[in-house]
Scaffold this motif. Structure first.
Motif, PDB file in Angstrom:
ATOM      1  N   GLY A   1      13.951  26.370  73.481  1.00 28.71           N
ATOM      2  CA  GLY A   1      12.713  25.051  73.271  1.00 28.71           C
ATOM      3  C   GLY A   1      13.414  23.977  72.637  1.00 28.71           C
ATOM      4  N   ILE A   2      14.450  23.747  72.047  1.00 34.34           N
ATOM      5  CA  ILE A   2      14.830  23.211  71.330  1.00 34.34           C
ATOM      6  C   ILE A   2      15.042  21.681  71.961  1.00 34.34           C
ATOM      7  N   LEU A   3      15.718  21.362  72.728  1.00 24.06           N
ATOM      8  CA  LEU A   3      15.698  20.199  73.309  1.00 24.06           C
ATOM      9  C   LEU A   3      14.904  19.371  73.628  1.00 24.06           C
ATOM     10  N   ASP A   4      15.125  18.028  73.046  1.00 25.05           N
ATOM     11  CA  ASP A   4      13.804  16.786  72.891  1.00 25.05           C
ATOM     12  C   ASP A   4      12.820  17.335  71.722  1.00 25.05           C
ATOM     13  N   THR A   5      12.639  18.139  71.339  1.00 22.07           N
ATOM     14  CA  THR A   5      11.751  18.135  70.264  1.00 22.07           C
ATOM     15  C   THR A   5      12.581  17.294  68.679  1.00 22.07           C
ATOM     16  N   THR A   6      11.225  16.692  68.202  1.00 26.86           N
ATOM     17  CA  THR A   6      11.333  16.074  66.689  1.00 26.86           C
ATOM     18  C   THR A   6      12.267  16.070  66.045  1.00 26.86           C
ATOM     19  N   PRO A   7      12.595  14.995  65.045  1.00 27.99           N
ATOM     20  CA  PRO A   7      13.425  15.237  64.121  1.00 27.99           C
ATOM     21  C   PRO A   7      13.341  16.484  63.268  1.00 27.99           C
ATOM     22  N   ASP A   8      14.245  17.783  62.748  1.00 28.57           N
ATOM     23  CA  ASP A   8      13.910  18.219  62.036  1.00 28.57           C
ATOM     24  C   ASP A   8      14.154  17.850  60.166  1.00 28.57           C
ATOM     25  N   GLU A   9      13.656  18.201  58.864  1.00 30.29           N
ATOM     26  CA  GLU A   9      14.655  17.519  58.090  1.00 30.29           C
ATOM     27  C   GLU A   9      16.243  18.938  58.025  1.00 30.29           C
ATOM     28  N   ASN A  10      16.289  19.585  58.107  1.00 24.00           N
ATOM     29  CA  ASN A  10      16.670  20.533  57.916  1.00 24.00           C
ATOM     30  C   ASN A  10      17.643  20.602  58.773  1.00 24.00           C
ATOM     31  N   PHE A  11      18.032  20.412  59.898  1.00 22.12           N
ATOM     32  CA  PHE A  11      19.182  19.580  60.300  1.00 22.12           C
ATOM     33  C   PHE A  11      19.615  18.253  60.057  1.00 22.12           C
ATOM     34  N   ASP A  12      18.580  17.292  59.764  1.00 26.67           N
ATOM     35  CA  ASP A  12      19.321  15.928  58.884  1.00 26.67           C
ATOM     36  C   ASP A  12      19.531  15.659  57.506  1.00 26.67           C
ATOM     37  N   ALA A  13      19.900  16.921  56.949  1.00 28.28           N
ATOM     38  CA  ALA A  13      20.607  17.746  55.818  1.00 28.28           C
ATOM     39  C   ALA A  13      21.902  18.562  55.842  1.00 28.28           C
ATOM     40  N   ALA A  14      21.848  18.720  57.357  1.00 23.42           N
ATOM     41  CA  ALA A  14      22.699  19.163  57.796  1.00 23.42           C
ATOM     42  C   ALA A  14      24.089  18.903  58.206  1.00 23.42           C
ATOM     43  N   VAL A  15      23.235  17.525  58.939  1.00 23.36           N
ATOM     44  CA  VAL A  15      24.555  16.654  59.404  1.00 23.36           C
ATOM     45  C   VAL A  15      24.766  15.510  57.816  1.00 23.36           C
ATOM     46  N   ARG A  16      23.662  15.473  56.689  1.00 22.02           N
ATOM     47  CA  ARG A  16      24.334  14.489  55.695  1.00 22.02           C
ATOM     48  C   ARG A  16      25.334  15.638  55.430  1.00 22.02           C
ATOM     49  N   LEU A  17      24.786  16.236  54.715  1.00 19.00           N
ATOM     50  CA  LEU A  17      26.109  17.347  54.039  1.00 19.00           C
ATOM     51  C   LEU A  17      27.634  17.614  54.167  1.00 19.00           C
ATOM     52  N   ALA A  18      27.468  17.946  55.863  1.00 16.73           N
ATOM     53  CA  ALA A  18      28.680  17.417  56.993  1.00 16.73           C
ATOM     54  C   ALA A  18      29.323  16.535  56.722  1.00 16.73           C
ATOM     55  N   GLY A  19      29.264  15.397  57.040  1.00 13.34           N
ATOM     56  CA  GLY A  19      29.485  13.894  56.763  1.00 13.34           C
ATOM     57  C   GLY A  19      29.727  13.804  55.400  1.00 13.34           C
ATOM     58  N   SER A  20      29.161  13.937  54.618  1.00 17.54           N
ATOM     59  CA  SER A  20      29.372  13.673  52.991  1.00 17.54           C
ATOM     60  C   SER A  20      30.719  14.697  52.656  1.00 17.54           C
ATOM     61  N   SER A  21      30.573  15.275  52.877  1.00 19.45           N
ATOM     62  CA  SER A  21      31.977  17.143  52.889  1.00 19.45           C
ATOM     63  C   SER A  21      32.860  16.661  53.139  1.00 19.45           C
ATOM     64  N   PHE A  22      33.473  16.444  54.890  1.00 21.74           N
ATOM     65  CA  PHE A  22      34.207  15.828  55.100  1.00 21.74           C
ATOM     66  C   PHE A  22      35.402  14.974  55.388  1.00 21.74           C
ATOM     67  N   ASP A  23      33.584  13.733  54.868  1.00 19.76           N
ATOM     68  CA  ASP A  23      34.070  12.218  54.731  1.00 19.76           C
ATOM     69  C   ASP A  23      34.953  12.209  56.143  1.00 19.76           C
ATOM     70  N   VAL A  24      33.422  11.687  56.783  1.00 22.09           N
ATOM     71  CA  VAL A  24      33.593  11.459  57.978  1.00 22.09           C
ATOM     72  C   VAL A  24      32.257  10.120  58.231  1.00 22.09           C
ATOM     73  N   PRO A  25      32.763   9.537  59.875  1.00 22.08           N
ATOM     74  CA  PRO A  25      31.816   8.741  59.376  1.00 22.08           C
ATOM     75  C   PRO A  25      30.835   8.981  60.327  1.00 22.08           C
ATOM     76  N   VAL A  26      30.478  10.328  61.580  1.00 23.69           N
ATOM     77  CA  VAL A  26      29.897  10.313  62.149  1.00 23.69           C
ATOM     78  C   VAL A  26      30.421  12.453  62.074  1.00 23.69           C
ATOM     79  N   ALA A  27      28.134  12.721  61.582  1.00 24.16           N
ATOM     80  CA  ALA A  27      28.731  13.962  62.145  1.00 24.16           C
ATOM     81  C   ALA A  27      27.279  14.546  62.802  1.00 24.16           C
ATOM     82  N   LEU A  28      26.890  15.358  63.446  1.00 23.00           N
ATOM     83  CA  LEU A  28      25.960  15.072  64.778  1.00 23.00           C
ATOM     84  C   LEU A  28      25.550  17.046  64.593  1.00 23.00           C
TER      85      LEU A  28
END
Length: 126
Positions: A28-55
């Motif tokens: 039941g996760i498809l098309d749900t609203t943004p979630d700060e936990n997921f958003d924080a995870a992709v920001r951390l992945a992007g900065s940790s791996f120094d990549v322009p896109v993380a998702l």
């Protein structure tokens, strides 16, 4: 905006595709609203791996849907363009060293146009 595809792109379908799709729908996760936990995870992945896109992406029958994304404006992409079609078939980390040289991805509009994916490390998490 995605570029025109010069020929139909094909992708592998795993032997457990029906079960995988049913499990995704059951979450039941498809098309749900943004979630700060997921958003924080992709920001951390992007900065940790120094990549322009993380998702965090999920594949249904027609699309790759992004639960969280940083560095790209998209909320989803057509299933035939999804690198994750290959990721979900792996038991370990899936790495594309150079998408322009990899015949699976070299004509993909996500490589030849925006966001110009060059390389990609990915892992499947259950």
């Amino acid at each position: 905006m995605l570029q025109h595809i010069s020929r139909p792109l094909t992708y592998p379908i795993g032997p457990d595709e029906v079960e995988r799709g049913a499990a995704l729908q059951e979450l039941g996760i498809l098309d749900t609203t943004p979630d700060e936990n997921f958003d924080a995870a992709v920001r951390l992945a992007g900065s940790s791996f120094d990549v322009p896109v993380a998702l965090v992406a999920m594949l249904d029958e027609q699309r790759e849907w992004f639960k969280a994304v940083t560095g790209w404006d998209a909320k989803e992409a057509p299933r035939e363009l999804a690198f994750c079609n290959y990721t979900i078939l792996q038991d370990d980390v899936f790495v594309v060293e150079d998408a322009e040289l990899d015949p699976r991805f070299s004509e993909n509009p996500l490589v030849t146009g925006d966001p110009r994916i060059n390389s990609m490390p990915a892992c499947l998490s259950a």
